[in-house]
Design an enzyme around this catalytic site. Structure first.
Site, PDB file in Angstrom:
ATOM      1  N   ASN A 114      -5.460  -6.609   3.245  1.00 33.70           N
ATOM      2  CA  ASN A 114      -6.192  -7.470   4.173  1.00 33.70           C
ATOM      3  C   ASN A 114      -6.527  -6.732   5.465  1.00 33.70           C
ATOM      4  OD1 ASN A 114      -5.857  -9.492   2.254  1.00 33.70           O
ATOM      5  ND2 ASN A 114      -3.972 -10.234   3.196  1.00 33.70           N
ATOM      6  N   GLY A 164      -5.496 -11.119  10.076  1.00 37.09           N
ATOM      7  CA  GLY A 164      -4.443 -11.441  11.037  1.00 37.09           C
ATOM      8  C   GLY A 164      -5.003 -11.639  12.426  1.00 37.09           C
ATOM      9  N   ALA A 165      -4.386 -10.986  13.417  1.00 32.12           N
ATOM     10  CA  ALA A 165      -4.795 -11.150  14.806  1.00 32.12           C
ATOM     11  C   ALA A 165      -6.179 -10.580  15.083  1.00 32.12           C
ATOM     12  CB  ALA A 165      -3.770 -10.498  15.731  1.00 32.12           C
ATOM     13  N   GLY A 167      -8.126  -5.609   8.759  1.00 37.56           N
ATOM     14  CA  GLY A 167      -8.823  -6.282   9.851  1.00 37.56           C
ATOM     15  C   GLY A 167      -8.622  -7.772   9.900  1.00 37.56           C
ATOM     16  N   ASP A 209      -5.016   3.136   5.979  1.00 34.46           N
ATOM     17  CA  ASP A 209      -4.323   2.839   7.230  1.00 34.46           C
ATOM     18  C   ASP A 209      -5.203   1.865   8.002  1.00 34.46           C
ATOM     19  OD1 ASP A 209      -3.282   2.809   9.818  1.00 34.46           O
ATOM     20  OD2 ASP A 209      -3.853   4.883  10.262  1.00 34.46           O
ATOM     21  N   ILE A 266       0.835  -1.198   0.000  1.00 32.37           N
ATOM     22  CA  ILE A 266       0.000   0.000   0.000  1.00 32.37           C
ATOM     23  C   ILE A 266       0.870   1.249   0.000  1.00 32.37           C
ATOM     24  CG2 ILE A 266      -1.657   1.326   1.369  1.00 32.37           C
ATOM     25  CD1 ILE A 266      -2.701  -1.374   2.439  1.00 32.37           C
ATOM     26  N   GLU A 267       1.896   1.272   0.857  1.00 31.27           N
ATOM     27  CA  GLU A 267       2.663   2.484   1.090  1.00 31.27           C
ATOM     28  C   GLU A 267       3.586   2.830  -0.064  1.00 31.27           C
ATOM     29  OE1 GLU A 267       2.685  -0.159   3.028  1.00 31.27           O
ATOM     30  OE2 GLU A 267       1.579   0.396   4.832  1.00 31.27           O
ATOM     31  N   TYR A 271       9.137  -6.633   9.510  1.00 30.93           N
ATOM     32  CA  TYR A 271       7.745  -6.410   9.916  1.00 30.93           C
ATOM     33  C   TYR A 271       7.569  -6.989  11.301  1.00 30.93           C
ATOM     34  CZ  TYR A 271       2.630  -6.171   9.330  1.00 30.93           C
ATOM     35  OH  TYR A 271       1.295  -5.873   9.459  1.00 30.93           O
ATOM     36  N   GLU A 322      -0.072   0.000  10.754  1.00 31.89           N
ATOM     37  CA  GLU A 322      -0.302   1.390  11.145  1.00 31.89           C
ATOM     38  C   GLU A 322       0.913   1.994  11.834  1.00 31.89           C
ATOM     39  OE1 GLU A 322      -3.291   2.324  14.228  1.00 31.89           O
ATOM     40  OE2 GLU A 322      -3.812   4.070  12.991  1.00 31.89           O
ATOM     41  N   GLU A 323       1.505   1.259  12.771  1.00 31.66           N
ATOM     42  CA  GLU A 323       2.645   1.798  13.500  1.00 31.66           C
ATOM     43  C   GLU A 323       3.826   2.073  12.576  1.00 31.66           C
ATOM     44  OE1 GLU A 323       0.136  -0.429  16.472  1.00 31.66           O
ATOM     45  OE2 GLU A 323       0.889  -0.838  14.468  1.00 31.66           O
TER      46      GLU A 323
END
Length: 621
Positions: free
Chosen positions: A531, A535-536, A533, A398, A387-388, A456, A416-417
């Site tokens: 993707n 993952g965790a 929301g 984000d 994305i970035e 990451y 995000e971080e």
């Protein structure tokens, strides 16, 4: 950045920026990282992304941050987060298994530079902390207005009220020092150079004495001991940061509004004003922002003072090392914005402005999904890119925490971080943005990228400086627009398959993607996402992709979707979109099919279930 007296126009610029866009990269490029929205359950001093639960010594809810569930098997990538790809990019080659006639070319997606990012004067309920008349003449100067100390504006440290007995002390008969006077004297000591990390700690604690037994500075000490020799500018940047922080009364000459829940409001600041506010955050000068106990004044806001980044609680040496990497990115930012280097490229100088806009759509104005007759828009899917970086020039999503920035000042190190660390100007949004509600988003226009990174989550490392040469609009904002939307977190993934939860996610995505009413669809930049929301957070990637496609259709935007190395998902999503679009399946039909799927006891393949519901034969696929 100019160091002239801030009471005067501090930077005069050419009205037209003719710089050539160029993508800078640091180091070798390998695979892209997987950027599922993954966070772990380690406690920090940040507010939580989840709807329930409390943690930490202060009894304040904590954010879930990157950890075991979302950070495994993440390929590393040395990223510059630079300008997006052009027509001959490998992104225009379809993902393996996707027919070329099914894939929409990446180069045909609308970019920001071909669009109007909006006039500052047209933004609803907008506060500009810079003089817009000067701005259009090519100069940046603070706008002078009224200061406030109330619940609707940021409580700035230099406006802190004098104590009740400030005139004289009963015992000494001398004037008592205000908090800002103490702060000013402490920071002045640092401007003289020849300091130690212990001196920085002493300065910060001199006006935060209530926390002398709570705050620790292990991360700062480790940075100085292990990493400073590599970066080699700590001794020069700290004095400049202290000087920059002390310029606050000259740079911010009117109240900074709080972007409160359920209020459409925007604020525009110069990059120098942002740097000044962040320098104060680094030195922990903001009053009333350290108490995170339930019922405290700013419990519904993210933290802003950097104390949580400096400390190591609970004790974890791995997290100290990760936080030290964060410090490298942040200090590189301050090195850039305070440099006097005459050789710094003109187009990379942080001498523009950034707009932060809170968007809230009343419930009665949200789409009626069961009645929406819109067709799906164009989609480019790629298992490569991010994305970035490749999504530069598009509306970048984000994968946010409802407390903006998530664990950026704690231990979080996911999408995000990392985004906030590469563009630290985003961190200032934590100063004035209340937590996002279900029908809200935050849109940020014009932020600059200062660093590159590799890895990451647990493998994250700062990889060096980045020279951002992205062009600017006539308001001096870089052609970069980010929208923060927070997904629901599902402890039990089965919980996402309800009408209420799917509708909530559709509404949240729509709020982020919706166009300004005055902007025609053909002038809208496409969306860059992935993707969201998952993952965790427990989201199903196929469902989340379909939700975003449906929201984009109603918002009338095309989309680039990055699966971050998952070729199987890329192929399935591209083929599903092709058949749905070819057969002119509308959003209302997809919504009804999703509602039927929620009623299934067993969970067949989502896309095949939808195809059957709308009458497509499996053999056609």
């Amino acid at each position: 950045m100019s160091k002239n007296d801030s009471s005067q126009v501090w930077s005069c610029l050419n009205q037209t920026d003719n710089s050539v866009t160029n993508k800078a990269s640091v180091g070798e490029t390998s695979q892209k990282p997987s950027q599922n929205d993954s966070r772990n359950n380690s406690a920090t001093q940040q507010p939580t992304c989840s709807k329930s639960g409390a943690g930490g010594a202060t009894n304040q809810p904590q954010p879930t941050e990157a950890g075991d569930r979302g950070a495994t098997n993440q390929p590393s990538h040395n990223q510059s987060m630079g300008e997006g790809s052009v027509c001959n990019s490998s992104l225009n080659t379809p993902t393996s298994g996707v027919r070329s006639e099914d894939a929409y070319p990446f180069c045909k997606l609308m970019k920001l530079q071909a669009c109007d990012m909006g006039r500052l004067s047209c933004i609803r309920d907008h506060t500009a902390l810079i003089d817009t008349d000067y701005l259009l003449k090519g100069c940046i100067a603070p706008h002078t207005g009224k200061d406030f100390w109330d619940g609707f504006h940021v409580k700035l440290p230099h406006l802190y009220p004098q104590p009740a007995g400030h005139q004289t002390s009963h015992q000494t008969h001398h004037a008592m020092h205000s908090r800002w006077n103490v702060t000013r004297e402490a920071l002045k000591q640092l401007t003289r150079g020849h300091f130690s990390i212990g001196d920085v700690q002493t300065a910060i604690m001199s006006y935060n004495s209530d926390y002398k037994h709570k705050w620790t500075f292990e991360v700062l000490h480790q940075y100085a001991q292990r990493l400073e020799k590599q970066d080699n500018y700590l001794e020069t940047v700290i004095p400049k940061m202290a000087k920059l922080a002390l310029e606050l009364p000259d740079l911010i000459k009117k109240g900074v509004p709080l972007l409160r829940c359920q209020h459409i409001k925007a604020v525009t600041l110069s990059q120098q004003q942002i740097a000044c506010l962040l320098a104060n955050a680094f030195f922990c000068t903001f009053p009333h922002r350290n108490n995170t106990k339930p019922g405290s004044e700013y419990i519904t806001f993210p933290t802003i003072n950097f104390s949580s980044l400096f400390g190591n609680s609970p004790k974890d040496e791995t997290k100290v090392a990760q936080k030290a990497q964060k410090l490298r990115a942040i200090l590189q930012y301050f090195h850039t914005v305070t440099t006097d280097d005459p050789h710094q490229p003109t187009e990379a100088k942080p001498d523009g402005v950034v707009t932060f806009e809170r968007i809230s759509i009343p419930n009665d104005q949200l789409p009626k999904w069961k009645n929406e007759k819109k067709l799906l828009r164009n989609l480019h899917v790629s298992s490569k890119g991010s994305i970035e970086e490749e999504g530069s020039g598009l509306l970048q999503v984000d994968f946010a925490c409802k407390y903006i920035g998530g664990g950026v000042l704690g231990t979080g190190l996911v999408q995000e971080e990392i985004l906030f660390l590469m563009s630290p100007e985003l961190i200032v949004s934590r100063l004035f943005t209340e937590k996002l509600d279900h029908n809200e988003c935050l849109r940020i226009t014009g932020a600059q990228i200062y660093s590159s990174y590799s890895g990451y989550s647990r493998s994250f490392e700062w990889a060096g400086p980045h020279q951002d040469k992205t062009k600017r609009d006539k308001w001096r904002r870089r052609f970069r627009q980010i929208v923060a939307i927070d997904a629901l977190e599902f402890k039990n993934p089965k919980d996402q398959w309800t009408k209420d939860n799917i509708t909530r996610e559709l509404n949240k995505a729509y709020v982020g993607f919706r166009r300004d009413p005055d902007t025609p669809p053909e002038h809208l930049p496409a969306i860059a996402t992935g993707n969201w929301g998952c993952g965790a957070f427990g989201g199903d990637p196929k469902l989340k992709a379909l939700i975003q496609l449906m929201a984009a259709a109603v918002a009338e935007r095309d989309m680039a979707y990055f699966t971050f190395g998952n070729e199987g998902l890329a192929e399935e999503l591209q083929n599903a979109h092709y058949h749905l679009k070819t057969n002119k399946v509308t959003v209302d039909k997809l919504y009804k099919a999703l509602m039927d799927y929620c009623g299934q006891r067993e969970r067949p393949d989502l896309y095949f279930f939808i195809f059957k519901k709308i009458g497509l034969q499996i053999s056609q696929l």
